[in-house]
Design a protein around this motif. Structure first.
Motif, short mmCIF file in Angstrom:
data_model
loop_
_atom_site.label_atom_id
_atom_site.label_comp_id
_atom_site.label_asym_id
_atom_site.label_seq_id
_atom_site.Cartn_x
_atom_site.Cartn_y
_atom_site.Cartn_z
N ASP A 66 0.85 -1.20 0.00
CA ASP A 66 0.00 0.00 0.00
C ASP A 66 0.88 1.25 0.00
N ALA A 67 0.25 2.41 -0.01
CA ALA A 67 1.01 3.65 -0.16
C ALA A 67 2.10 3.76 0.91
N GLY A 68 1.78 3.33 2.14
CA GLY A 68 2.75 3.43 3.23
C GLY A 68 3.93 2.51 3.01
N THR A 175 -3.90 0.34 10.52
CA THR A 175 -3.66 -0.81 9.64
C THR A 175 -4.19 -0.63 8.23
N SER A 176 -4.86 0.47 7.94
CA SER A 176 -5.52 0.56 6.65
C SER A 176 -5.45 1.98 6.13
N SER A 177 -5.23 2.12 4.84
CA SER A 177 -5.08 3.47 4.32
C SER A 177 -6.41 4.23 4.26
N PRO A 178 -7.56 3.61 3.87
CA PRO A 178 -8.82 4.34 4.03
C PRO A 178 -9.14 4.62 5.51
N GLY A 179 -8.71 3.72 6.38
CA GLY A 179 -8.93 3.94 7.81
C GLY A 179 -8.20 5.19 8.29
#
Lengths: 348, 541
Positions: A66-68, A175-179
């Motif tokens: 993911d982006a991170g 733990t989540s990019s939308p989060g």
């Protein structure tokens, strides 16, 4: 003695092939361009073929998480870059990449004027070029609310009201990019009061899952698992996916007053073998063909506002007129503190 | 002679050791160094700060107890299944043996979703209130690991001579007494072997803990994952990786003490008996465990056959495509082909390296050095896949070891994960060979190769095939290391499934379910074929 040699010989051969194998394709010729991306990368072959026809360059894509994860991998491999360029660093990780000095400035030719608002500010202005954006918004299952004869929520404040107790599920910010995007939306909306707001959310029986998949595909009523929560954090582009077979309208919608805008960028990596090729590719990415293909391939909105959106997007996936945003450098500065505080509030 | 043997030993040890150093030690040390020497100077203060955090203590405690309980339950649940599937003869047994391995290879994200669909408040088992609890985490860990117990202990159990048990029974021992006084002591090495592998798998699992725990729980692995991939806190991650290494080394030392060679065993090639009525409790127990293993598979199967309100094979037909709204870069079928190819290469590597290690550690009189060697090859299971994966990227990046773009990178990474299982399956069986048989053969004039072929191979052959099947299955299902290394032009099937399930839309969800069933079926077919092959080959000896 011979007996012991057999496995030795076999494995030596194997290792030798391993080492030989890596020698053959480790050097990219200048006619290829390696681009590190996030896992959501998708682009139709014809668009990439067009780039090859125009420039003679073959693009090799290397998804890196993911982006991170993508940003962190590039920071870690700074001395020996994984790729020539990067696509998919978003505004929540942009200033980490800039601060780590992994990028070479490039001012894209013919950047659409509508993209100017998404550029980074200050010295970092040219380090990354905005390519697309998406809104992370709370989604509701309209058919569920209609069936129960209830009014769906509209705003962030509604989510904390007793009428919607136990109905909201969101992926976690750690733990989540939308989060994380949703957390940032609440921080932008509530300022210093964001922790109180999250306390109210938790008191209203909000469920937190690890990832988007758990929230949408298990707990959300309109997801694959037919869950029991009709309100979920997802994207403004999610509703068109819930158009039932044979129908024309989606069963869900995005709440446009709850959105955080994620902007995705591309950049040339320092130490790249083919910086010229990556610059050409960035020009291509902000050009008409690539921009037009973005919604269908990656469910994001092109930064070029003159590009026509797919028909069902125009009707059912509008972007938020007033999305929340947080300055990228503020995100980098406060990320660890915010996430720690968020973890404390939500785990009580 | 002695000198020649020593040189042979060194040569055989050198191959797997070189691989271990290059593909495990070097990347891990590289990653730790980044965390411990952030600016060129050793920063131990930061490490002690991380280790002193109350959160670190909570995380460590949860890791140890969740993995411990899951290991215990896996062994208790797996033993009767190992008995039924490896010591009895009944129709359909081989198929069951193959099916039992399937949970082990399913991607955690799919099992997580399947499990949660069962226990979420809206699911059929929702009333139990298990969603998001530690019980759910442990249950999912057990689900994944029972097959490790069944196969490791099963291969061992098969090789045990039944005549001692029969003698005890003739002397008046009840079946329980026979099990407790004869069978169980003989099984201990196999059980300890299996239990240590299971513990390592559980202590380093992160998908299960994240999905089932919904952020309420973290173990050391999820913590390292978050610190590395999200917060870029390499010092914190390094401190936790060291903690992980210390705990795991302690465990392996302990296991090595408990695991003693059962001594030589005489063997017969008698036909296995059919189940008998007095074995009903064991049969029921095993039956229940198998139902527990199959229930999520059944729910996957039913989800894969459904699209909206209709039933059919649409999801399977869609596997030849790239999914709805271009969810995939290559068709799912290409992912399957990649997976099979990679698994074959990984199996060969793991078998070659694993045989060397198993051969060495099972030699009598090897003593402490061999015990250490055995433990060292278990380490890849106990160290964070994130640390290894990121370590690959920062260390294997310069010629002559520029492997980041090599197609062999993924098979190698998977082989390192499968290697301990190969060793664990082979070594106990080789150890149970009476060395006097080898000496007798040698004194009758057989050369070392002849001794190996006539004494060791006939015994180890079954275990070797079992190990091959296991290595293949591990590679098919491996996701941790693969997801850090997979390249877009060769995604494996688990990577494809992960991508599908991460996209909205009923079609993609259905495809993910169908792809999971295909993965499960492929594994079952491979395991089944391996079993058939084994029966045929055994006749050749």
């Amino acid at each position: 003695m011979r007996s012991r040699l057999l496995p030795t010989v076999l494995s030596t051969l194997l290792l030798a092939t391993a080492l030989a194998g890596c020698g053959s394709d480790s050097k990219e010729s200048p006619k290829t361009l390696v681009v590190a991306t996030h896992d959501s990368w998708a682009m139709s072959k014809s668009v990439l073929a067009k780039f090859k026809a125009e420039t003679g360059i073959t693009v090799k894509v290397r998804p890196q998480g993911d982006a991170g994860e993508l940003t962190n991998k590039l920071v870690l491999t700074k001395d020996s870059p994984l790729a020539d360029g990067v696509y998919g660093i978003d505004n929540t990780f942009a200033s980490r990449a800039v601060d780590a000095g992994i990028l070479t400035a490039y001012d894209a030719k013919e950047l659409p004027s509508s993209a100017e608002q998404y550029r980074l500010t200050g010295d970092a202005k040219d380090d990354l070029t905005p390519i697309d954006y998406g809104d992370v918004c709370v989604n509701v299952d309209d058919s569920w609310f209609a069936k129960k004869n209830l009014t769906p929520p509209k705003t962030l404040d509604d989510l904390a009201k007793p009428a919607y107790k136990g109905l909201f599920v969101t992926p976690g910010a750690t733990t989540s990019s939308p989060g994380l995007a949703f957390l940032l939306a609440t921080i932008a909306a509530k300022g210093d009061g964001w922790q109180d707001y999250w306390k109210q959310l938790m008191a209203n029986d909000t469920k937190i899952t690890a990832g988007w998949t758990d929230a949408y595909e298990v707990d959300f009523t309109a997801g694959g698992g037919n869950g029991d929560r009709p309100i979920v954090t997802s994207y403004s582009s999610s509703p068109p996916f819930t158009i039932p077979k044979g129908a024309t309208e989606p069963t869900t919608s995005a709440l446009l007053d709850t959105c955080f805008r994620q902007v995705e960028y591309a950049g040339v990596l320092k130490g790249s073998d083919n910086p010229a090729g990556m610059k050409k590719f960035i020009d291509f990415m902000v050009g008409q063909d690539f921009q037009e293909a973005l919604p269908d391939n990656m469910y994001v909105y092109p930064v070029d506002s003159t590009v026509k959106l797919p028909a069902d997007w125009a009707s059912y996936a509008p972007v938020s007129p007033h999305p929340y945003s947080v300055d990228p450098s503020a995100v980098t500065k406060n990320r660890t503190t915010w996430l720690r505080e968020w973890r404390d509030v939500t785990s009580q | 002679m002695t000198l020649r043997v020593r040189w042979g030993t060194v040569a055989i040890a050198a191959v797997p050791l070189t691989a271990l150093v290059l593909f495990f030690v070097y990347p891990v040390v590289g990653m730790l160094a980044r965390g411990l020497w952030p600016d060129g100077s050793l920063d131990l203060g930061a490490v002690t700060e991380v280790l002193g955090r109350p959160r670190t203590h909570r995380v460590l405690w949860f890791t140890v107890w969740s993995a411990g309980v899951a290991t215990l339950v896996s062994v208790l649940a797996g033993l009767p299944v190992a008995f039924v599937l490896h010591r009895l003869r009944f129709p359909g047994r081989d198929l069951l043996r193959a099916l039992v391995v399937v949970p082990f290879v399913l991607p955690t994200v799919v099992v997580g979703v399947a499990f949660r669909q069962l226990i979420a408040p809206s699911g059929p088992l929702g009333s139990l209130g298990l969603d998001g609890t530690a019980t759910a985490i442990v249950a999912a860990l057990v689900f994944f690991n029972i097959s490790v117990v069944v196969r490791t202990v099963g291969a061992f159990w098969e090789a045990i001579d039944t005549r001692r048990e029969e003698a005890a029974a003739v002397l008046g021992a009840s079946p329980w007494q026979v099990f407790r006084t004869v069978t169980l002591p003989a099984l201990v090495p196999g059980i300890v072997s299996a239990a240590s592998v299971v513990f390592l798998f559980c202590a380093t699992s992160f998908g299960v803990v994240l999905t089932m725990g919904g952020l309420r729980y973290s173990n050391v692995e999820t913590e390292i994952y978050l610190l590395t991939t999200q917060e870029l806190d390499l010092t914190g991650a390094a401190a936790l990786s060291i903690l992980q290494l210390v705990v795991i080394t302690a465990l392996l030392v302990l296991a090595a003490r408990v695991r003693r060679s059962p001594g030589p065993v005489d063997r017969t090639t008698k036909r296995l008996p059919r189940p008998r009525l007095r074995q009903l409790p064991v049969l029921l127990w095993a039956g229940l465990v198998i139902v527990f293993l199959m229930a999520p598979l059944a729910s996957l199967l039913s989800a894969s056959l459904r699209q909206g309100d209709t039933w059919g094979l649409d999801n399977y037909r869609a596997l030849g495509t790239t999914g709805a709204h271009n969810a995939l870069l290559v068709p799912a079928t290409t992912g399957l082909a990649n997976s099979l190819q990679i698994a074959m290469v990984a199996t060969v590597i793991a078998l070659v390296l694993g045989s060397c290690v198993a051969f060495l550690v099972s030699r009598p009189g090897g003593g402490r050095p061999m015990g250490v060697l055995d433990g060292v090859f278990m380490l890849p299971l106990g160290v964070s896949a994130v640390t290894v994966g990121f370590g690959f990227l920062i260390t294997l990046d310069k010629p002559p070891l520029d492997l980041r773009e090599s197609a062999l990178l993924i098979p190698i990474a998977q082989a390192m994960v499968a290697l301990p299982l190969v060793v664990r399956t082979l070594a106990p069986v080789l150890r149970s060979v009476d060395d006097r048989q080898r000496q007798a053969a040698a004194s009758l004039g057989a050369g070392p190769l002849r001794v190996l072929l006539t004494v060791d191979v006939p015994v180890a052959w079954r275990a070797l095939i079992a190990a091959a099947g296991f290595a293949f299955a591990v590679s098919l299902g491996e996701f941790g290391a693969t997801s850090f290394l997979a390249r877009d032009d060769n995604p494996t099937l688990p990577v494809v499934i992960y991508r599908l399930i991460g996209h909205p839309g009923a079609e993609n969800f259905g495809m993910a379910m169908a792809a999971s069933v295909v993965l499960a079926a492929t594994t079952a077919v491979v395991m089944f074929a391996v079993q058939r092959l084994r029966v045929a080959s055994v006749g050749a000896f």
